[in-house]
Write a protein that holds these residues in place. Structure first.
Motif, mmCIF file in Angstrom:
data_model
loop_
_atom_site.group_PDB
_atom_site.id
_atom_site.type_symbol
_atom_site.label_atom_id
_atom_site.label_comp_id
_atom_site.label_asym_id
_atom_site.label_seq_id
_atom_site.Cartn_x
_atom_site.Cartn_y
_atom_site.Cartn_z
ATOM 1 N N THR A 62 0.845 -1.190 0.000
ATOM 2 C CA THR A 62 0.000 0.000 0.000
ATOM 3 C C THR A 62 0.876 1.234 0.000
ATOM 4 O OG1 THR A 62 -1.696 -1.137 1.245
ATOM 5 C CG2 THR A 62 -1.860 1.239 1.159
ATOM 6 N N THR A 66 1.518 3.669 -3.250
ATOM 7 C CA THR A 66 0.872 4.981 -3.157
ATOM 8 C C THR A 66 1.907 6.102 -3.210
ATOM 9 O OG1 THR A 66 -0.877 3.995 -1.815
ATOM 10 C CG2 THR A 66 -0.686 6.385 -1.755
ATOM 11 N N ASP B 60 -16.562 -2.482 -0.496
ATOM 12 C CA ASP B 60 -16.717 -2.453 -1.943
ATOM 13 C C ASP B 60 -17.748 -1.408 -2.369
ATOM 14 O OD1 ASP B 60 -14.862 -4.372 -2.544
ATOM 15 O OD2 ASP B 60 -16.280 -6.020 -2.321
ATOM 16 N N THR B 62 -19.067 0.369 -6.390
ATOM 17 C CA THR B 62 -18.793 0.711 -7.777
ATOM 18 C C THR B 62 -19.280 2.109 -8.063
ATOM 19 O OG1 THR B 62 -19.065 -1.589 -8.424
ATOM 20 C CG2 THR B 62 -19.085 0.031 -10.181
ATOM 21 N N ARG B 63 -20.551 2.368 -7.816
ATOM 22 C CA ARG B 63 -21.129 3.630 -8.262
ATOM 23 C C ARG B 63 -20.562 4.836 -7.524
ATOM 24 N NH1 ARG B 63 -26.418 2.654 -8.824
ATOM 25 N NH2 ARG B 63 -25.622 0.551 -8.821
ATOM 26 N N THR B 66 -16.841 5.402 -8.506
ATOM 27 C CA THR B 66 -16.743 5.903 -9.879
ATOM 28 C C THR B 66 -17.233 7.346 -9.963
ATOM 29 O OG1 THR B 66 -17.100 3.663 -10.693
ATOM 30 C CG2 THR B 66 -17.405 5.445 -12.270
ATOM 31 N N ASN B 81 -6.424 5.283 -6.127
ATOM 32 C CA ASN B 81 -7.317 4.331 -5.465
ATOM 33 C C ASN B 81 -6.505 3.352 -4.640
ATOM 34 O OD1 ASN B 81 -9.832 5.191 -6.635
ATOM 35 N ND2 ASN B 81 -9.122 4.315 -8.566
ATOM 36 N N LEU B 82 -6.753 3.308 -3.355
ATOM 37 C CA LEU B 82 -6.022 2.366 -2.516
ATOM 38 C C LEU B 82 -6.754 1.038 -2.445
ATOM 39 C CD1 LEU B 82 -4.797 5.111 -1.678
ATOM 40 C CD2 LEU B 82 -4.189 3.957 0.426
ATOM 41 N N LEU B 84 -7.517 -1.484 -0.267
ATOM 42 C CA LEU B 84 -7.404 -1.648 1.179
ATOM 43 C C LEU B 84 -7.710 -3.052 1.652
ATOM 44 C CD1 LEU B 84 -8.754 1.850 1.861
ATOM 45 C CD2 LEU B 84 -6.525 1.023 2.604
ATOM 46 N N ARG B 113 -14.878 5.437 2.483
ATOM 47 C CA ARG B 113 -16.043 4.603 2.788
ATOM 48 C C ARG B 113 -15.589 3.530 3.762
ATOM 49 N NH1 ARG B 113 -20.699 2.231 -0.903
ATOM 50 N NH2 ARG B 113 -21.198 4.424 -0.589
ATOM 51 N N GLU B 232 -26.757 -6.893 3.670
ATOM 52 C CA GLU B 232 -25.369 -7.033 4.129
ATOM 53 C C GLU B 232 -25.157 -6.438 5.513
ATOM 54 O OE1 GLU B 232 -26.502 -5.176 1.756
ATOM 55 O OE2 GLU B 232 -25.301 -3.415 1.294
ATOM 56 N N ILE C 80 -10.959 5.565 -15.919
ATOM 57 C CA ILE C 80 -11.441 5.016 -14.649
ATOM 58 C C ILE C 80 -11.649 3.523 -14.858
ATOM 59 C CG2 ILE C 80 -13.306 5.022 -12.950
ATOM 60 C CD1 ILE C 80 -13.833 7.944 -13.656
ATOM 61 N N THR C 86 -16.257 -7.091 -8.068
ATOM 62 C CA THR C 86 -16.779 -6.810 -6.729
ATOM 63 C C THR C 86 -17.855 -5.735 -6.797
ATOM 64 O OG1 THR C 86 -15.051 -5.162 -6.436
ATOM 65 C CG2 THR C 86 -14.596 -7.351 -5.588
ATOM 66 N N SER C 87 -18.551 -5.699 -7.931
ATOM 67 C CA SER C 87 -19.457 -4.579 -8.151
ATOM 68 C C SER C 87 -20.826 -4.840 -7.552
ATOM 69 C CB SER C 87 -19.628 -4.333 -9.636
ATOM 70 O OG SER C 87 -20.572 -5.245 -10.151
ATOM 71 N N SER C 88 -21.693 -3.869 -7.750
ATOM 72 C CA SER C 88 -23.048 -3.935 -7.225
ATOM 73 C C SER C 88 -23.851 -5.044 -7.864
ATOM 74 C CB SER C 88 -23.758 -2.608 -7.472
ATOM 75 O OG SER C 88 -23.140 -1.594 -6.734
ATOM 76 N N THR C 101 -26.692 3.199 -15.255
ATOM 77 C CA THR C 101 -26.143 3.998 -14.165
ATOM 78 C C THR C 101 -24.797 4.594 -14.571
ATOM 79 O OG1 THR C 101 -27.229 2.646 -12.482
ATOM 80 C CG2 THR C 101 -25.318 3.918 -11.772
ATOM 81 N N LEU C 102 -23.916 3.758 -15.089
ATOM 82 C CA LEU C 102 -22.596 4.249 -15.495
ATOM 83 C C LEU C 102 -22.736 5.275 -16.624
ATOM 84 C CD1 LEU C 102 -20.660 0.876 -15.342
ATOM 85 C CD2 LEU C 102 -20.548 2.777 -13.703
ATOM 86 N N MET C 105 -23.393 8.825 -15.663
ATOM 87 C CA MET C 105 -22.261 9.636 -15.181
ATOM 88 C C MET C 105 -21.552 10.337 -16.344
ATOM 89 S SD MET C 105 -20.662 7.195 -12.202
ATOM 90 C CE MET C 105 -21.774 6.314 -11.076
#
Lengths: 311, 311, 311
Positions: A62, A66, B60, B62-63, B66, B81-82, B84, B113, B232, C80, C86-88, C101-102, C105
């Motif tokens: 990390t 970074t 996690d 996405t929206r 982004t 973007n890290l 983590l 987040r 979740e 991007i 790991t998305s929605s 959605t994407l 943007m």
């Protein structure tokens, strides 16, 4: 403030061993320049404009990733992070072919971390662009040693004549390895302090003193570098955390054995109450860890500029 | 079009509770300005030139990720973007030390987040740069409430006096939480509609009306916000999807119980035929979801500019 | 050097089938222009300034993703990368809703790789911005066929009249599919060579000759394209690596059956001593793989410029 002139004639940064005293001074001078520019929030976006770097991190990271990415972006460069865990490697492509493929996309530099000893060197022989070693196994982590040197020089005004004691898992540490090479080259006295099982068999210089006892090892030291037990590189757990702290952990009290003006460095991540007690970890006057991190970005800016900037 | 003048005196954006009516109006005015600029494909790359943001997403997404990344890049900013999930955290470093390390690299902002309630607030106390809460557990998601408010204001010209009904898993929703705070502050009437098991115990304002019956809850509403069951964040499945739709799902037919001019919002991702029937989900006149998404980029541009832009 | 004028009237790049001979020539001319500009290290950062692209890679990829990202960044664009594993999607959102959605943007382009046949086409019907197919199942990989054509044209000065033999897993290869369409359209003679089990049932043109014997298939060929057995797209292992090399692997010796001036291409990653012997793989005069990779960045720059650049 004028940008220091430089006469840096290297294609890659693979090992501290490749650098002359002048080279190291050049990097540190430019790093100090960039640190001041960052402090002044100067616009540096022209330095690496239109340069695109690939980061090839075959090991998780990390902070180093970074830090390099921040350095490139502060200078106006672009970065492409390769996800090498899910790469074509598992489709049967050879390592050589993966690297020459990436090289054929003509990046302006590759920043490489790898778990195999010597991988960045091998990559540099396959590449037309600068290759920067961001850590390979227990071999070398040259930018870490350079940023450590910057932290020492910032505090003491010089490296020559300093007594630097490195405590901990010297055998498995690329940071210790690069630091021993750099510091002996620059005229510092270097000592290593480790339990016998974590003491390396071979040392990069004859002038390095070995200690298994913390108290005698840090006596009279100007700088102490603590090194985390690198459990991910040990065959099995060679040490226990609580015993380790008793014998090799540093506290404000034990630091009293060193010079009164002594400072402590750590490449991070550091383990509280294993390597360093909480009271010392939170004393920014003696524990210069966060200064290292800040100076690390400036150091990597200097390296990227010297290797990939307009010449 | 002139950029609205702003008088926004905050170091971070952690909670809607920290914002005054003027602050919220300032953000929405600037968001509307940026929405128009985006529409006109204006060159905005100077606004955050040389600014580098870290995204610290411990959960996690996405929206939201982004959307923030798009916002920063539209204004000429850079983003790191890290990753983590694979960070040094598992090498034994404390959370505090991870954050102060990243802060020592001097980013121009951190977008956070986290699955833990209050984590962005804690991070803000350790950081010199602006910290933006991009959602923490079921606590707050301030930019979502702001973009929801923008969508309402765009349609009705105001927030004051609107009747807003929020349906669904209020207990586990940071979106509902931030919306209740913002809307009551701005003079809207807020109702929440949920099955008893998903009804929160405490509400941020005394003026919020509770309903367990959908029909009476949305009667006379101008705006309905649907909230996905946050499985979740539930200890176990508290509700069944098919029963949920019968009792709390929205369709064009049931929407007839609200005002004729009513619009429906959803923070997404939304579950078709659990929260919202297909016929309503595909009716862009009543379901303003995609307008929220578009306005979300503009809202985040406003927030990034107010916190990190040249002042 | 003047930028070639272009008359390219497409919203998306989904399939080679959608392109006219003129369209293909336009892309190749612009790719050659950008290759020369890259060679001269020209500043191209204004071409896609303020443009932000999304990469939607639903399948893992290193080379194609990096090549597109390099292409965008060389032209001053921003990228991007969405982490779609790991998305929605796994929160129950439909594919349609994720894409719209994407799109809301307002990216300036979406670069899509997907394991489902036709997914990029479907996405293009949901999007206001250019959609570029970066490979969908065994359907199409149009930029790969274009960069292959560039490599052939660079070497022979033309495509018309060339005899091109494609060896290997034609049945499962999107690269073979796009190449067959492009090459027959441009007036080349196309042959496919495969074991019966890897021979496709339908071909995009009647003029393509089928061979199961390597020697007769490559006799008189100007260009040979080798295609890796796509094990990830086979229901079960249809072939054995060692038998494959005996029958369909290429070596310098076997290449003697083709024209003396013949060149070999491969989309990569290629399997040494399964598809291509080491001696051939390391002969850059005959094996133009690395030239393909370099030209691939220029080809993608051309495509991004034609679809998303200022018109």
């Amino acid at each position: 403030m004028t940008k220091p002139s430089s006469n840096f004639d290297h294609d890659h940064l693979i090992s501290i061993a490749d650098l002359s005293i002048n080279d190291i001074t050049t990097i540190l001078d430019l790093a100090a320049y960039y640190a001041a520019k960052l402090e002044a929030k100067a616009d540096l976006s022209n330095v690496l404009k239109n340069k695109v770097f690939l980061t090839l991190f075959f090991e998780d990271s990390t902070r180093t990733l970074t830090s390099f990415e921040m350095a490139a972006k502060r200078l106006g460069g672009q970065v492409i992070n390769l996800n090498l865990k899910t790469s074509s490697l598992n489709k049967g492509e050879t390592f050589h072919d993966t690297i020459t493929t990436l090289n054929a996309m003509h990046p302006d530099g590759m920043i490489v971390r790898h778990s195999e000893f010597g991988a960045p060197k091998v990559i540099s022989t396959m590449s037309d662009c600068p290759v920067i070693n961001a850590g390979d196994s227990w071999n070398e982590h040259p930018t870490q040693a350079l940023l450590d040197a910057l932290a020492m020089r910032n505090h003491f005004g010089k490296l020559e004549g300093l007594t630097v004691a490195i405590i901990g898992d010297i055998a498995h540490s690329r940071v210790a390895s690069s630091n021993m090479k750099l510091l002996t080259k620059m005229g510092a006295s270097v000592r290593i302090i480790a339990p016998p099982i974590l003491m390396p068999e071979k040392l990069p210089s004859e002038n390095i003193e070995k200690f298994t006892d913390l108290k005698s090892g840090i006596k009279g030291a100007d700088v102490i570098i603590t090194i985390r037990p690198q459990k991910e590189r040990m065959q099995s757990a060679l040490i226990e955390d609580n015993t380790y702290f008793d014998d090799y952990g540093l506290s404000k009290e034990k630091l009293g054995w060193a010079k009164e003006s002594a400072i402590v460095l750590d490449p991070g991540p550091f383990l509280r109450n294993v390597q360093i007690s909480d009271d010392l970890a939170d004393d920014t006057k003696q524990f210069h860890y966060l200064k290292q991190v800040s100076g690390g970005v400036a150091t990597r800016m200097a390296v990227l500029d010297l290797l990939a900037g307009k010449k």
